[in-house]
Write an enzyme that holds these catalytic residues in place. Structure first.
Site, mmCIF file in Angstrom:
data_model
loop_
_atom_site.group_PDB
_atom_site.id
_atom_site.type_symbol
_atom_site.label_atom_id
_atom_site.label_comp_id
_atom_site.label_asym_id
_atom_site.label_seq_id
_atom_site.Cartn_x
_atom_site.Cartn_y
_atom_site.Cartn_z
ATOM 1 N N THR A 148 16.546 -20.898 -5.516
ATOM 2 C CA THR A 148 16.150 -20.442 -4.178
ATOM 3 C C THR A 148 16.502 -18.985 -3.927
ATOM 4 O O THR A 148 16.007 -18.392 -2.967
ATOM 5 C CB THR A 148 16.849 -21.266 -3.080
ATOM 6 N N GLY A 149 17.378 -18.429 -4.720
ATOM 7 C CA GLY A 149 17.885 -17.081 -4.489
ATOM 8 C C GLY A 149 19.084 -17.059 -3.561
ATOM 9 O O GLY A 149 19.788 -16.053 -3.474
ATOM 10 N N CYS A 198 17.962 -17.297 -8.836
ATOM 11 C CA CYS A 198 18.280 -18.697 -9.098
ATOM 12 C C CYS A 198 17.110 -19.494 -8.523
ATOM 13 O O CYS A 198 16.055 -18.912 -8.256
ATOM 14 C CB CYS A 198 19.639 -19.102 -8.518
ATOM 15 N N HIS A 206 17.089 -0.167 5.938
ATOM 16 C CA HIS A 206 18.021 -0.345 7.045
ATOM 17 C C HIS A 206 19.417 -0.784 6.627
ATOM 18 O O HIS A 206 20.375 -0.526 7.360
ATOM 19 C CB HIS A 206 17.466 -1.349 8.053
ATOM 20 N N ASN A 207 19.533 -1.484 5.503
ATOM 21 C CA ASN A 207 20.831 -2.037 5.099
ATOM 22 C C ASN A 207 21.392 -1.406 3.836
ATOM 23 O O ASN A 207 22.466 -1.790 3.388
ATOM 24 C CB ASN A 207 20.722 -3.552 4.892
ATOM 25 N N ASP A 217 20.293 -17.717 -13.197
ATOM 26 C CA ASP A 217 20.740 -18.957 -13.808
ATOM 27 C C ASP A 217 19.621 -19.440 -14.728
ATOM 28 O O ASP A 217 18.619 -18.727 -14.940
ATOM 29 C CB ASP A 217 21.149 -19.990 -12.754
ATOM 30 N N HIS A 218 19.768 -20.632 -15.260
ATOM 31 C CA HIS A 218 18.806 -21.166 -16.232
ATOM 32 C C HIS A 218 17.422 -21.417 -15.630
ATOM 33 O O HIS A 218 16.431 -21.372 -16.343
ATOM 34 C CB HIS A 218 19.354 -22.456 -16.849
ATOM 35 N N GLY A 261 22.040 -19.175 -3.358
ATOM 36 C CA GLY A 261 23.382 -19.329 -3.919
ATOM 37 C C GLY A 261 23.841 -18.114 -4.692
ATOM 38 O O GLY A 261 24.977 -17.639 -4.533
ATOM 39 N N ARG A 280 21.197 5.936 12.335
ATOM 40 C CA ARG A 280 21.898 4.840 13.000
ATOM 41 C C ARG A 280 22.208 3.692 12.048
ATOM 42 O O ARG A 280 23.158 2.952 12.247
ATOM 43 C CB ARG A 280 21.110 4.348 14.207
ATOM 44 N N HIS A 281 21.407 3.579 10.989
ATOM 45 C CA HIS A 281 21.626 2.518 10.019
ATOM 46 C C HIS A 281 22.886 2.764 9.193
ATOM 47 O O HIS A 281 23.546 1.819 8.759
ATOM 48 C CB HIS A 281 20.408 2.371 9.102
#
Length: 150
Positions: free
Chosen positions: A72-73, A70, A103-104, A13-14, A75, A137-138
Site C-alpha cells: 500500500t505504501g 510496499c 510545500h513539504n 518489500d517483496h 507501512g 511560508r512553507h
C-alpha cells in the site's frame, strides 16, 4: 562525499520488486543514478528494514531522494519517517507528489504496488522529481515538522 544531486535510492518489500525495478529503469533513463538496494528475490521480507536502509541513504546525504514501495505504501512510509531528517509521503496520483515536494520539501516518495499500476506510478515519480520546494511560508512549516523530531 559523492555527488548526491542526481542519486535516488530505491527499496521495497517483496510485493513491489517488479514496480521498483520499472521505476529504477525509468529514472535512470531520465538521467538519475538509481541506487537500488533491493530486495532482489521474491521471498517474504519486512518492509521496516528496507524503509530504514533507504531512509539512511537520504538522511546521510548519500542520495538526494528516496523512492520506497510496499503493498500500500503506507507501512514503509511510516517506518521511513522514523528516521531523523526524512519527510516521506504516500502518493496515489501526481498532484500529491508535486505538492509534497513544493510545500513539504519531501525527500522520499512512497508508493503502493498493489494500489497504483506502472503507468500511474511513473507519472507520480515524474511529478515528484520535477517539482521544486517553494520555500517561503512553507519553509517555516517544514522547520516546525523538523522540530518535532526527538
Amino acid at each position: 562525499m559523492r555527488m548526491t544531486q542526481k542519486r535516488i535510492v530505491l527499496s521495497s518489500d517483496h510485493t513491489a520488486i517488479p514496480l521498483r525495478q520499472a521505476i529504477a529503469a525509468h529514472v535512470t533513463a531520465r538521467g538519475w543514478i538509481a541506487v537500488d538496494i533491493g530486495p532482489m528475490t521474491p521471498e517474504s521480507t519486512h518492509y521496516p528494514r528496507h524503509a530504514e536502509a533507504a531512509a539512511r541513504h537520504v538522511a546521510s546525504g548519500d542520495c538526494r531522494f528516496g523512492i520506497i514501495l510496499c503493498g500500500t505504501g503506507q507501512g514503509i512510509m511510516m517506518a521511513a519517517n522514523k528516521v531523523k531528517g526524512i519527510r516521506c509521503g504516500v502518493c496515489l496520483e501526481p498532484y500529491s507528489a508535486r505538492m509534497i515536494r513544493q510545500h513539504n520539501d519531501a525527500n522520499m516518495l512512497s508508493l503502493g504496488a498493489r494500489v497504483v499500476g506502472e503507468g500511474l506510478a511513473l507519472a507520480i515519480v515524474d511529478a515528484f522529481l520535477e517539482a521544486e520546494f517553494e520555500g517561503g511560508r512553507h519553509a517555516d512549516r517544514v522547520a516546525m515538522i523538523s522540530a518535532l523530531e526527538g
